[in-house]
Write an enzyme that holds these catalytic residues in place. Structure first.
Site, PDB file in Angstrom:
ATOM      1  N   LYS A  52      72.756  19.817  57.538  1.00 45.01           N
ATOM      2  CA  LYS A  52      71.632  18.967  57.561  1.00 45.01           C
ATOM      3  C   LYS A  52      71.606  18.235  58.730  1.00 45.01           C
ATOM      4  O   LYS A  52      70.286  19.339  59.581  1.00 45.01           O
ATOM      5  CB  LYS A  52      70.759  18.000  56.065  1.00 45.01           C
ATOM      6  CG  LYS A  52      70.666  19.355  55.050  1.00 45.01           C
ATOM      7  CD  LYS A  52      70.395  19.027  53.963  1.00 45.01           C
ATOM      8  CE  LYS A  52      70.310  19.376  52.300  1.00 45.01           C
ATOM      9  NZ  LYS A  52      70.273  18.682  51.163  1.00 45.01           N
ATOM     10  N   GLN A  96      69.059  12.879  49.085  1.00 48.19           N
ATOM     11  CA  GLN A  96      70.314  13.884  49.233  1.00 48.19           C
ATOM     12  C   GLN A  96      70.814  13.148  47.471  1.00 48.19           C
ATOM     13  O   GLN A  96      70.782  12.221  47.042  1.00 48.19           O
ATOM     14  CB  GLN A  96      71.114  13.794  49.850  1.00 48.19           C
ATOM     15  CG  GLN A  96      72.794  14.522  49.554  1.00 48.19           C
ATOM     16  CD  GLN A  96      72.032  15.917  49.645  1.00 48.19           C
ATOM     17  OE1 GLN A  96      71.874  16.505  50.823  1.00 48.19           O
ATOM     18  NE2 GLN A  96      72.395  17.203  48.670  1.00 48.19           N
ATOM     19  N   ASP A 119      61.111  19.047  50.954  1.00 51.71           N
ATOM     20  CA  ASP A 119      62.484  19.678  49.526  1.00 51.71           C
ATOM     21  C   ASP A 119      61.523  19.744  48.737  1.00 51.71           C
ATOM     22  O   ASP A 119      61.513  20.948  48.209  1.00 51.71           O
ATOM     23  CB  ASP A 119      62.475  18.214  49.093  1.00 51.71           C
ATOM     24  CG  ASP A 119      64.400  18.647  49.154  1.00 51.71           C
ATOM     25  OD1 ASP A 119      64.655  19.739  49.535  1.00 51.71           O
ATOM     26  OD2 ASP A 119      65.357  17.360  49.112  1.00 51.71           O
TER      27      ASP A 119
END
Ligand code: NAP
Length: 289
Positions: A52, A96, A119
């Site tokens: 990422k 995460q 997200d």
């Protein structure tokens, strides 16, 4: 049969995103910034986070890596999220998952300001998606819609089956496919569905996100169907340097003989998830958070 090349679509979209980043910098002096928080050193999480950060930098964005020890407390993490919510250089915050057991994922996700939730996991964004309001779409489901379109299928009026009802994949995919914009008729299958093949054999589109290899086989498909295989499963394989190989939830060999188009694993959905994260971060920066 067409293999839907997720790497190619991701590369095309990332080039567009990089152009958007450069234009935003030139016109408004704003560089989109993404904060990526990793707690602990779970090897799979470390590799996702590294990918990422790399993608973010390649697109010309600012990436702030925050790697914390596994003993970090929930209070410390909540304080950090609150600081990032107020930081004008940061347009997107990514935590995460999974987090260590002593930290409530729900509490931490809910603490992210919805306008930085790139997200698309906070209840506010999920609710906005459900009622069709402007929001950050969750990355994997959004990437799945892009992949179906990229296969050449016009989703409108088609019949779709989604296997799996998780909050991060199955349920949002079903919602996105059934929006007026896409207009598919959707059946959502799960472990309580007695005969999944009965539904998949009638479907033009099958999205499988069960986390179980072999959930979908060729005999369950209608000829010409588009198959999106979301699953990522490690299978022991002594012939591989790492001792395992990755397979999806669809049995590729039998499905590819019946499907009109299918995503491979790896190289299908995976590259799109990170791409849609960059997409959302650019959108957030454009909104001028
Ligand atoms: P999850 O939270 O474990 O959910 C799995 C869902 O599939 C559940 O709803 C479960 O039903 C259903 N299911 C499991 N086995 C089934 C079966 N045999 N028949 C029908 N339904 C079944 O998993 P997830 O987070 O959605 O992830 C699914 C897979 O996608 C995993 O392999 C994951 O690694 C992968 N994934 C990939 C990406 C990517 O970027 N490529 C992103 C996210 C996830 P119940 O609700 O009835 O238990």
């Amino acid at each position: 049969m067409n293999i839907i090349d997720g790497k190619l679509l991701a590369a095309n979209l990332r080039a567009e995103i990089a152009e958007g980043v450069a234009a935003l910098k030139a016109e408004k002096g704003v560089q989109p910034g993404l904060a990526v928080i990793l707690v602990g050193d779970n090897p799979a999480s470390v590799s996702y986070v590294t990918a990422k950060e790399k993608a973010c930098t390649e697109a010309g964005m600012y990436s702030r890596e925050i790697r914390l020890p596994a003993e970090t407390t929930e209070a410390e993490l909540l304080k950090l999220v609150s600081e990032l919510n107020a930081d004008s250089a940061i347009h997107g915050i990514l935590i995460q998952l999974p987090l260590p057991k002593h930290i409530s994922e729900k509490a931490v996700i809910n603490a992210i300001a919805p306008e930085k939730d790139v997200d698309g996991f906070t209840p506010v964004n999920v609710g906005r998606m459900l009622i069709g309001e402007d929001c950050f779409l969750p990355c994997t489901p959004h990437g799945i819609i892009k992949l179906i379109e990229f296969s050449g299928m016009d989703i409108k009026g088609k019949s779709a089956v989604v296997i799996g009802r998780s909050n991060i994949v199955g349920k949002p995919v079903a919602v996105l496919l059934s929006r007026k914009k896409t207009n598919a008729t959707v059946t959502l299958c799960h472990t309580g569905t007695p005969d999944i093949a009965k539904f998949t054999r009638e479907a033009d589109i099958v999205v499988v996100a069960a986390g179980r290899p072999g959930t979908l086989t060729g005999d369950m498909l209608k000829p010409g169907a588009v198959v999106i295989d979301v699953g990522v499963n490690r299978i022991s394989d002594a012939s591989k340097p790492k001792g395992f190989r990755l397979v999806g939830d669809a049995d590729f060999e039998s499905c590819s003989q019946v499907a009109g188009a299918i995503t491979p694993v790896p190289g299908g959905v995976g590259p799109m998830t990170i791409t849609m994260l960059l997409w959302n971060t650019l959108e957030s920066a454009k909104r001028g958070v």
